[in-house]
Design a protein around this motif. Structure first.
Motif, mmCIF file in Angstrom:
data_model
loop_
_atom_site.group_PDB
_atom_site.id
_atom_site.type_symbol
_atom_site.label_atom_id
_atom_site.label_comp_id
_atom_site.label_asym_id
_atom_site.label_seq_id
_atom_site.Cartn_x
_atom_site.Cartn_y
_atom_site.Cartn_z
ATOM 1 N N GLU A 63 34.084 47.678 39.544
ATOM 2 C CA GLU A 63 35.306 47.595 40.355
ATOM 3 C C GLU A 63 36.153 46.390 39.962
ATOM 4 O OE1 GLU A 63 34.583 49.582 44.656
ATOM 5 O OE2 GLU A 63 33.512 47.698 44.295
ATOM 6 N N ARG A 75 40.033 46.483 38.680
ATOM 7 C CA ARG A 75 41.104 45.708 39.311
ATOM 8 C C ARG A 75 41.786 44.778 38.310
ATOM 9 N NH1 ARG A 75 37.154 45.310 43.298
ATOM 10 N NH2 ARG A 75 36.672 43.175 42.635
ATOM 11 N N GLU A 117 44.018 50.162 41.125
ATOM 12 C CA GLU A 117 43.501 49.886 42.469
ATOM 13 C C GLU A 117 42.174 50.565 42.760
ATOM 14 O OE1 GLU A 117 46.275 50.166 45.725
ATOM 15 O OE2 GLU A 117 47.927 49.858 44.319
ATOM 16 N N LYS A 118 42.066 51.834 42.392
ATOM 17 C CA LYS A 118 40.880 52.611 42.763
ATOM 18 C C LYS A 118 40.240 53.221 41.524
ATOM 19 C CE LYS A 118 43.419 55.174 45.228
ATOM 20 N NZ LYS A 118 43.995 56.242 45.998
ATOM 21 N N ASP A 142 41.575 56.396 40.180
ATOM 22 C CA ASP A 142 42.780 56.357 39.354
ATOM 23 C C ASP A 142 42.496 56.000 37.889
ATOM 24 O OD1 ASP A 142 44.259 56.948 41.607
ATOM 25 O OD2 ASP A 142 44.657 54.834 42.065
#
Length: 172
Positions: A119, A123, A128-129, A132
């Motif tokens: 994660e 980022r 963001e996710k 995506d």
């Protein structure tokens, strides 16, 4: 035996031993060295110095050892560049961690990558996710490259995530 030939052969032996040891135990990226890694590097360099030069502590002996190490490194890099079989033996292959927003948990476990580390890499690439992410790859150098499904973000964000931990060695 010629003292300089002795230094050259000892230096080659130490070079290839260290090359194999780093491959087996993992390689840290220079930008991610912590205090323990620096202490280890200093102690290893001190430990192998005598193995390379033996009783020849002259300037010439040290220069021969350094020259042999530079030469061996140059030759190994040329061989790796020209021979894919040797390259695959020495270097790991890239590993796909995310494809089309889906995390490959098996590869994450195989490479000892935590979800929080993945994660963080996502980022850092401006995404963001995880949903995506079109593609996230653990590169051979330990970096995690991320390509966003949003083409604009993929074109403008070129940051690289350095692993905090070395890649697992699957060969040797």
């Amino acid at each position: 035996m010629n003292p300089f030939l002795d230094v050259a052969l000892r230096s080659l032996a130490v070079y290839f031993f260290m090359f194999a040891a780093i491959r087996v135990f993992g390689k840290n990226q220079l930008s991610q060295l912590n205090a323990g890694d620096i202490v280890l590097l200093l102690l290893i360099s001190n430990a192998v110095q005598n193995a390379m030069v033996g009783s020849n502590v002259s300037l010439e002996g040290g220069l021969v050892a350094a020259l042999v190490l530079f030469g061996a490194n140059f030759i190994v890099k040329k061989i790796i560049f020209k021979n894919p079989k040797v390259k695959s033996l020495i270097e790991s292959d890239p590993v796909i961690l995310i494809k089309d927003g889906v995390v490959d948990n098996v590869e994450m476990k195989n490479e000892d990558i935590g979800f929080d580390e993945l994660e963080e890499a996502v980022r850092e690439h401006g995404v963001e996710k995880i949903a995506d992410v079109k593609l996230a790859v653990l590169e051979v150098d330990g970096n995690i490259s991320v390509i966003s499904m949003d083409k604009e973000k993929s074109r403008t964000n070129f940051s690289r995530h350095k692993r905090k931990y070395p890649r697992k060695s699957h060969k040797y």
